[in-house]
Design a protein around this motif. Sequence first.
Motif, PDB file in Angstrom:
ATOM      1  N   GLU A 394       0.866  -1.183   0.000  1.00  0.00           N
ATOM      2  CA  GLU A 394       0.000   0.000   0.000  1.00  0.00           C
ATOM      3  C   GLU A 394       0.902   1.231   0.000  1.00  0.00           C
ATOM      4  N   PRO A 397      -3.473   5.513   0.531  1.00  0.00           N
ATOM      5  CA  PRO A 397      -4.868   5.037   0.572  1.00  0.00           C
ATOM      6  C   PRO A 397      -5.802   5.805  -0.347  1.00  0.00           C
ATOM      7  N   ASP A 403      -8.207   2.099   3.451  1.00  0.00           N
ATOM      8  CA  ASP A 403      -7.096   2.266   4.388  1.00  0.00           C
ATOM      9  C   ASP A 403      -6.844   0.927   5.073  1.00  0.00           C
ATOM     10  N   GLN A 406      -7.124   0.449   8.940  1.00  0.00           N
ATOM     11  CA  GLN A 406      -8.468   0.443   9.518  1.00  0.00           C
ATOM     12  C   GLN A 406      -9.283  -0.774   9.110  1.00  0.00           C
ATOM     13  N   SER A 448       2.790  -1.845   4.097  1.00  0.00           N
ATOM     14  CA  SER A 448       2.394  -0.451   3.865  1.00  0.00           C
ATOM     15  C   SER A 448       3.542   0.470   4.229  1.00  0.00           C
TER      16      SER A 448
END
Length: 565
Positions: A394, A397, A403, A406, A448
């Motif tokens: 990632e 986002p 995201d 989350q 990420s």
Amino acid sequence: MVGSLEIGAVPFNPDGWGPPDAAAAASSARNLPANVPYAPFSRSDKLGRIADWTRNFNNPTRPKNPADAVFDFTIDDSFPASADDDSSFRLVDGKPPPRPKFGPKWRFNQQRQLPQRRDEEVEARKREAEKERARRDRLYYLNRSNANAQRREAAIFKSSVDIQPEWNMLDQIPFSTFSKLSFAVPEPEDLLFCGGLEYYDRSYDRTTPKNERRLERFKNKNFFKVTTTDDPVIRRLANEDKATVFATDTILSTLMCSPRSVYSWDIVIQRVGNKLFFDKRDGSQLDLLSVHETSQEPLPEAKDDINSAHSLSVEAAYINQNFSQQVLIRDGKKVTFDEPNPFANEGEEVASVAYRYRRWKLDDDMYLVARCEVQSVVDMNNQRSFLTLNALNEFDPKYSGVDWRQKLETQRGAVLATELKNNANKLAKWTAQALLASADMMKLGYVSRVHPRDHFNHVILAVNGYKPRDFATQINLNTSNMWGIVKSIVDLCMKLNEGKYVLVKDPSKPQVRIYEVPADAFENDYVEEPLPEEEQVQPPTEGGDGGEATTTSNDVEDKQIDGQA
């Protein structure tokens, strides 16, 4: 004769204005005309006609007594004022009377107030989500405007190799014909195992965004991306006539999943005698990993932007290399095979990888040998299982709309569905490679950036495991169709004369083209003279004019990976 209208006696009031006393009014009421309905009205009512003898009585809904019809205006639309009065009517207060606070139900009323407060918070979050969705939609349609559409074409629809004037286009194959192909191959046989594998660390399966792990860098380990003809084991197998077609799992997976590809790619094909070799160029895009290839969101055009297609490909390759080595148990225990790593020098620290040379039967007198890779091993149920290790990354986002920090814990399926939409080709190629190597499990990591603008530091948020065949069914990857595509390309190339050819994915159309190229093409001393961009799409008919020469030998991608690592 016309009937005369008789007007009743109107009483006269000699004492002043208005009607006379009640006694006089009673005597005059006897003189009122009959059959006149009484309609009380207030001072604010609007007065209209008293009677209308010109109305049409053919209406079937008219009253039964025709004598009353001249005075009845209930079905008459001549007075829209009444409708206006009704529409202007508003209920001032319709709430029920308040209940006493202290009563038998006071306790339950108090408990009902808490969910109401939570509902208000939920509604507030929903409104914020709607605003965010509207903002993304606005940005999406803004980016798909005409000006930005040209920018996306310029950034993505670019050929992976410069088409030269002396190249001769032999054939072009649309992807629509690939969808109808099907070919069943028997189970492959293993010819040789090389390299060594370290064990997988199962503690990474319990990684969540709340206990994320920093992605480490392995600067001392060497990773090899060797093409087919440079592989000493494949050369040895070719000399022993073990097969007629030779390739690697990276090249085969590119062919098998070509209908899902959007970016341009190229594969070099060499016909030597009755043998066929599928190669990749030095510095080819096949060494990198595409990011957001099948997404509708445009990426920045500038090549030096950290979110451009090229920069993200280099970053994804760097992440995959480090991830495949971090999730291992580094206690020195290794599973060794028949031969060591064929590409490593003595004393060189090598990444955990095993090369599995396998042979498939394509025809009675045609076999295919491919070098397949697995990155780790694990003991499950007293049985050794091979794993492939890959990582999704990632970068920002706002491009994917999800995201990970989350959603990964509560909606991991939604995250995977988004990645299947944005990276359909990459995930299909990873699945095809796992199937070719007969891996028992494929591990997908979710990596990420620490910050969206920091493309050097990353964290591991989660690791998932899938069985390759089940995952292939989930992403609608048909094994028979994959081999049907390979078989059709092999049959087409076996009809060609001896020489060198290149298979190029068209940069702007869902099709591939086969070009005949000189024997010294893509060598270090080969000088290319690129065609203008508008002529690369059409097959060349004449030689190009002179121009500035550029060489095809380019190791920029590998240097960037080593530099970032």
